[in-house]
Write a protein that holds these residues in place. Structure first.
Motif, PDB file in Angstrom:
ATOM      1  N   MET A   1     -20.491  45.048 -36.071  1.00 58.94           N
ATOM      2  CA  MET A   1     -21.571  44.795 -37.002  1.00 58.94           C
ATOM      3  C   MET A   1     -21.508  45.824 -38.136  1.00 58.94           C
ATOM      4  N   LEU A   2     -21.744  45.375 -39.321  1.00 62.27           N
ATOM      5  CA  LEU A   2     -21.710  46.255 -40.489  1.00 62.27           C
ATOM      6  C   LEU A   2     -22.993  47.066 -40.586  1.00 62.27           C
ATOM      7  N   GLU A   3     -22.856  48.289 -41.050  1.00 64.93           N
ATOM      8  CA  GLU A   3     -24.021  49.154 -41.232  1.00 64.93           C
ATOM      9  C   GLU A   3     -24.451  49.132 -42.685  1.00 64.93           C
ATOM     10  N   LEU A   4     -25.750  49.226 -42.888  1.00 61.05           N
ATOM     11  CA  LEU A   4     -26.283  49.296 -44.244  1.00 61.05           C
ATOM     12  C   LEU A   4     -25.958  50.653 -44.849  1.00 61.05           C
ATOM     13  N   LYS A   5     -25.707  50.659 -46.131  1.00 61.89           N
ATOM     14  CA  LYS A   5     -25.468  51.913 -46.842  1.00 61.89           C
ATOM     15  C   LYS A   5     -26.799  52.414 -47.375  1.00 61.89           C
ATOM     16  N   LYS A   6     -26.934  53.727 -47.412  1.00 69.11           N
ATOM     17  CA  LYS A   6     -28.186  54.342 -47.832  1.00 69.11           C
ATOM     18  C   LYS A   6     -28.195  54.584 -49.335  1.00 69.11           C
ATOM     19  N   LEU A   7     -29.294  54.193 -49.942  1.00 66.58           N
ATOM     20  CA  LEU A   7     -29.520  54.407 -51.368  1.00 66.58           C
ATOM     21  C   LEU A   7     -29.679  55.899 -51.640  1.00 66.58           C
ATOM     22  N   HIS A   8     -29.180  56.357 -52.777  1.00 63.28           N
ATOM     23  CA  HIS A   8     -29.370  57.758 -53.162  1.00 63.28           C
ATOM     24  C   HIS A   8     -30.780  57.939 -53.718  1.00 63.28           C
ATOM     25  N   GLN A   9     -31.385  59.048 -53.403  1.00 64.20           N
ATOM     26  CA  GLN A   9     -32.759  59.365 -53.818  1.00 64.20           C
ATOM     27  C   GLN A   9     -32.929  59.223 -55.337  1.00 64.20           C
ATOM     28  N   ASN A  10     -31.966  59.707 -56.097  1.00 64.46           N
ATOM     29  CA  ASN A  10     -32.098  59.666 -57.553  1.00 64.46           C
ATOM     30  C   ASN A  10     -31.912  58.262 -58.135  1.00 64.46           C
ATOM     31  N   ALA A  11     -31.533  57.295 -57.315  1.00 64.46           N
ATOM     32  CA  ALA A  11     -31.357  55.917 -57.767  1.00 64.46           C
ATOM     33  C   ALA A  11     -32.623  55.076 -57.572  1.00 64.46           C
ATOM     34  N   ILE A  12     -33.643  55.664 -56.967  1.00 66.79           N
ATOM     35  CA  ILE A  12     -34.868  54.905 -56.679  1.00 66.79           C
ATOM     36  C   ILE A  12     -35.538  54.354 -57.937  1.00 66.79           C
ATOM     37  N   PRO A  13     -35.722  55.136 -58.999  1.00 67.53           N
ATOM     38  CA  PRO A  13     -36.372  54.559 -60.188  1.00 67.53           C
ATOM     39  C   PRO A  13     -35.643  53.324 -60.736  1.00 67.53           C
ATOM     40  N   ALA A  14     -34.333  53.367 -60.806  1.00 67.54           N
ATOM     41  CA  ALA A  14     -33.565  52.214 -61.284  1.00 67.54           C
ATOM     42  C   ALA A  14     -33.674  51.042 -60.312  1.00 67.54           C
ATOM     43  N   ALA A  15     -33.711  51.349 -59.027  1.00 67.16           N
ATOM     44  CA  ALA A  15     -33.845  50.292 -58.021  1.00 67.16           C
ATOM     45  C   ALA A  15     -35.203  49.592 -58.149  1.00 67.16           C
ATOM     46  N   LEU A  16     -36.257  50.361 -58.418  1.00 69.02           N
ATOM     47  CA  LEU A  16     -37.585  49.762 -58.624  1.00 69.02           C
ATOM     48  C   LEU A  16     -37.565  48.821 -59.827  1.00 69.02           C
ATOM     49  N   GLU A  17     -36.866  49.204 -60.880  1.00 74.64           N
ATOM     50  CA  GLU A  17     -36.742  48.326 -62.051  1.00 74.64           C
ATOM     51  C   GLU A  17     -36.009  47.040 -61.686  1.00 74.64           C
ATOM     52  N   LYS A  18     -35.014  47.150 -60.819  1.00 73.35           N
ATOM     53  CA  LYS A  18     -34.267  45.964 -60.389  1.00 73.35           C
ATOM     54  C   LYS A  18     -35.158  45.026 -59.575  1.00 73.35           C
ATOM     55  N   VAL A  19     -36.053  45.583 -58.772  1.00 72.07           N
ATOM     56  CA  VAL A  19     -36.991  44.741 -58.017  1.00 72.07           C
ATOM     57  C   VAL A  19     -37.793  43.887 -58.995  1.00 72.07           C
ATOM     58  N   GLU A  20     -38.326  44.524 -60.025  1.00 67.68           N
ATOM     59  CA  GLU A  20     -39.096  43.793 -61.037  1.00 67.68           C
ATOM     60  C   GLU A  20     -38.235  42.719 -61.698  1.00 67.68           C
ATOM     61  N   ARG A  21     -37.013  43.073 -62.047  1.00 66.41           N
ATOM     62  CA  ARG A  21     -36.117  42.130 -62.713  1.00 66.41           C
ATOM     63  C   ARG A  21     -35.840  40.921 -61.818  1.00 66.41           C
ATOM     64  N   TYR A  22     -35.540  41.171 -60.537  1.00 68.76           N
ATOM     65  CA  TYR A  22     -35.242  40.061 -59.637  1.00 68.76           C
ATOM     66  C   TYR A  22     -36.477  39.199 -59.378  1.00 68.76           C
ATOM     67  N   ARG A  23     -37.660  39.803 -59.392  1.00 68.56           N
ATOM     68  CA  ARG A  23     -38.892  39.003 -59.280  1.00 68.56           C
ATOM     69  C   ARG A  23     -39.006  38.066 -60.471  1.00 68.56           C
ATOM     70  N   LEU A  24     -38.749  38.584 -61.675  1.00 72.29           N
ATOM     71  CA  LEU A  24     -38.825  37.759 -62.881  1.00 72.29           C
ATOM     72  C   LEU A  24     -37.779  36.647 -62.883  1.00 72.29           C
ATOM     73  N   LEU A  25     -36.668  36.888 -62.226  1.00 67.21           N
ATOM     74  CA  LEU A  25     -35.610  35.882 -62.128  1.00 67.21           C
ATOM     75  C   LEU A  25     -35.822  34.941 -60.942  1.00 67.21           C
ATOM     76  N   THR A  26     -36.984  35.031 -60.314  1.00 68.93           N
ATOM     77  CA  THR A  26     -37.340  34.263 -59.112  1.00 68.93           C
ATOM     78  C   THR A  26     -36.270  34.387 -58.025  1.00 68.93           C
ATOM     79  N   GLN A  27     -35.894  35.629 -57.766  1.00 71.75           N
ATOM     80  CA  GLN A  27     -34.960  35.964 -56.692  1.00 71.75           C
ATOM     81  C   GLN A  27     -35.666  36.898 -55.703  1.00 71.75           C
TER      82      GLN A  27
END
Length: 146
Positions: A1-27
């Motif tokens: 089974m594959l293991e999930l990779k851990k996000l870097h702490q300093n990447a969280i702000p950009a990741a939050l922006e991606k959440v918003e973007r994917y919501r707007l794209l209905t994903q």
């Protein structure tokens, strides 16, 4: 089974922006996955938890019960009483919208009950609202217009 990779702490702000973007794209599933990645690094990240509630409710349809249960569990973790009430209102409102969209027998009554519950949460949130934030009023008015 594959293991999930851990996000870097300093990447969280950009990741939050991606959440918003994917919501707007209905994903919503992509947005949900990113929220889980953020929360794996920073479990108490309030923005990620708020967005996760929205992403789960974006997925409401005919079988919304398990998603609503998960969204309520996350809402209970929110630190702000305003947020707990506001996002509980969002859950109820979107369950009402989902009921209306189902066009099944009795769905109008179910929708009414959900919208009424949402409005009660929005009333509580309005009493606690941050200065300049009338989101609870806007959501309450949306329920009235349904």
């Amino acid at each position: 089974m594959l293991e999930l990779k851990k996000l870097h702490q300093n990447a969280i702000p950009a990741a939050l922006e991606k959440v918003e973007r994917y919501r707007l794209l209905t994903q919503p599933r992509l947005a949900e996955s990113i929220c889980h990645d953020i929360l794996a690094v920073e479990e108490t990240n309030q923005e990620a938890n708020r967005l996760l509630v929205l992403v789960l409710t974006d997925q409401f349809g005919l079988n919304s019960n398990s998603l609503a249960k998960r969204a309520r569990e996350i809402t209970a973790k929110l630190e702000s009483e305003y947020d707990r009430n506001y996002y509980s209102g969002i859950i109820a409102e979107r369950l009402g919208k989902s009921a209306l969209d189902s066009h099944t027998p009795g769905s109008n009554h179910d929708a009414y009950e959900w919208f009424h519950e949402a409005m009660e949460f929005y009333d509580q949130a309005e009493k606690l609202h941050p200065e300049g934030n009338d989101d609870a009023i806007l959501r309450w008015n949306t329920c009235v217009r349904q």
